[in-house]
Design a protein around this motif. Structure first.
Motif, PDB file in Angstrom:
ATOM      1  N   LYS A 187       0.843  -1.192   0.000  1.00 20.75           N
ATOM      2  CA  LYS A 187       0.000   0.000   0.000  1.00 20.75           C
ATOM      3  C   LYS A 187       0.884   1.250   0.000  1.00 20.75           C
ATOM      4  O   LYS A 187       1.833   1.345   0.776  1.00 20.75           O
ATOM      5  CB  LYS A 187      -0.904  -0.005   1.233  1.00 20.75           C
TER       6      LYS A 187
ATOM      7  N   GLY B  20      -8.104   8.113   5.995  1.00 17.84           N
ATOM      8  CA  GLY B  20      -7.061   7.119   6.262  1.00 17.84           C
ATOM      9  C   GLY B  20      -7.476   5.722   5.855  1.00 17.84           C
ATOM     10  O   GLY B  20      -6.771   4.741   6.123  1.00 17.84           O
TER      11      GLY B  20
ATOM     12  N   ASP C 285      -5.566   2.278   4.308  1.00 19.61           N
ATOM     13  CA  ASP C 285      -4.889   1.257   5.135  1.00 19.61           C
ATOM     14  C   ASP C 285      -5.823   0.063   5.308  1.00 19.61           C
ATOM     15  O   ASP C 285      -5.406  -1.099   5.238  1.00 19.61           O
ATOM     16  CB  ASP C 285      -4.576   1.797   6.544  1.00 19.61           C
TER      17      ASP C 285
HETATM   18 MG    MG Z   1      -2.831   7.265   6.047  1.00 21.56          MG
END
Ligand code: MG
Ligand code: ASP
Length: 413
Positions: free
Chosen positions: A7, A152, A155
């Motif tokens: 990632k 976020g 992730d």
């Molecule tokens: Mg992040």
């Protein structure tokens, strides 16, 4: 072929040049014999920009359209990454969330992943494709509309793919070289950890550490995904970065693994509410309905049937909390003399599974704050953490003092 998930966060795909550098890393893993699933974030700053566009257009926006807009940053990087890999003669193809299709709940802007079918991508691997590039952060809801997984969230996309495809490892490339004992920007002695237990990482993430989305750690823990956090700006070997793993895989252990902080907290106190059965429900029910994220709660001892109730929440939830309490009072569900909002507080926490077997950890924390003359306003504890609410102006000082007090600058002996 074994599968690897890699990632790349926003700073690692911020420019075409960085995308090229990231693609080279992917190429190396392909040469090592892996089929690779690459999860990309939007280019650094893009998501913030898109969120800004939405709020400027419509202050109380429709979450479906918010998702339609903010999910688009990842589409750009997914396509560009696939193109870059193709230019390097690596067979690659991009996928947007809905094409997988990565199915989520209908909680727009904060959706949870429900299902990741593997057939579609596996068929392409079987045909000789080497890299599947997937846009992180997005999926498709039961209403057939695009959803996003919360800030976020790529992730979490990465860990979920690692679980679904039985990946050997999930490598999270970011702009720091691992997980630190605390934020190196406010504590110069912060030390990079070689390993950290899932539970500890989960607490640190939910208490304010920003390296990983909390939900991604939860998933990694549940599905036992070997999760590694490492820098995309350095040359890495097999042991680079920080491995987030089972506590059994960690031999040497300090009582405290790290210090986390969250800067923008508020402390709200309802003065003189009736102390009767149902009062907590009458207060916290409406707060939950108003979407106020309540964290710490303290109820005082009552005097003559009245008591004070204190809770903490993020600073930007204060207005909502005030409105919810005023409405509950107007409806006659609660009555109170005053609602005091202290918006200059922060939360500092120590975390470590070693606390289960070490006595006196909390006392040592309080002693160290006392030595710095820092007043504690609220305390909460769990089996592996102690959190305190203090004045925001002492935040850096408290983090540094606790880091010293628990000897976190030294590796455990
Ligand atoms: Mg992040
Ligand atoms: N681009 C999204 C965000 O900034 C998702 C991510 O990068 O993880 O929140």
């Amino acid at each position: 072929m074994p599968v690897l998930v890699m990632k790349f966060g926003g700073t690692s795909v911020a420019t075409l040049d960085r995308i090229r550098r990231a693609a080279k890393r992917v190429g190396r893993e392909v040469a090592n014999g892996y089929d690779v699933i690459v999860i990309v974030s939007a280019m650094a700053g893009e998501t913030n920009k898109l969120v800004g566009f939405v709020s400027e257009t419509s202050p109380f926006f429709d979450a479906r359209e918010y998702d339609a807009v903010v999910s688009s940053g990842e589409n750009v990087t997914a396509g560009l990454m696939a193109l870059t890999l193709q230019e390097m003669d690596i067979p690659a193809r991009s996928w947007q969330g809905w094409q997988v299709p990565l199915r989520t709940t209908d909680a727009h802007a904060a959706a949870r992943i429900e299902e990741i079918p593997t057939a579609n991508i596996n068929a392409k691997f079987a045909e000789g494709m080497k890299v599947a590039v997937v846009a992180g952060f997005q999926g498709i809801g039961p209403d057939n509309r695009i959803t996003t997984l919360g800030r976020g969230g790529s992730d979490t996309t990465a860990v979920a793919f690692a679980a679904a495809f039985g990946a050997e490892r999930c490598d999270i490339y970011t702009d720091v070289d691992g997980v630190y004992t605390t934020d190196p920007r406010i504590c110069g002695k912060a030390r990079k950890l070689e390993k950290i237990a899932f539970e500890e990482m989960l607490e640190l993430a939910s208490l304010g550490a920003k390296v990983l989305q909390t939900r991604s750690v939860e998933l990694a823990m549940r599905y036992k995904v070997r999760l590694r956090v490492l820098s995309s700006f350095e040359d890495n070997n097999e042991t680079a970065g920080t491995l987030v793993c089972d506590e059994e895989d960690i031999v040497e252990q300090n009582a405290v693994a790290g210090v986390a902080y969250s800067r923008d907290e508020a402390k709200m106190t309802l003065i003189s509410v009736a102390d009767r059965p149902g009062i907590a429900a009458a207060i916290f029910g409406p707060l939950a309905e108003a979407g106020v994220n309540v964290d710490m709660i303290v109820q005082n001892i009552s005097e003559e049937g009245r008591t004070d109730m204190t809770f903490s929440c993020p600073v930007d939830h204060v207005k909502r909390a005030q409105r919810a309490m005023e409405e509950a009072a107007a409806a006659g569900h609660i009555n109170y003399k005053e609602l005091i909002a202290d918006t200059d507080v922060c939360k500092v926490s120590i975390v470590g599974i070693g606390m289960r077997s070490h006595a006196g950890v909390a006392a040592k924390m309080f002693g160290s704050l006392r030595d710095e003359g820092i007043n504690i306003k609220v305390i909460t504890t769990s089996e592996i953490k102690v959190s305190v609410l203090i004045d925001r102006k002492y935040m850096e000082l408290a983090v540094q003092a606790l880091h010293d007090a628990f000897g976190l600058d030294r590796a455990p002996a």
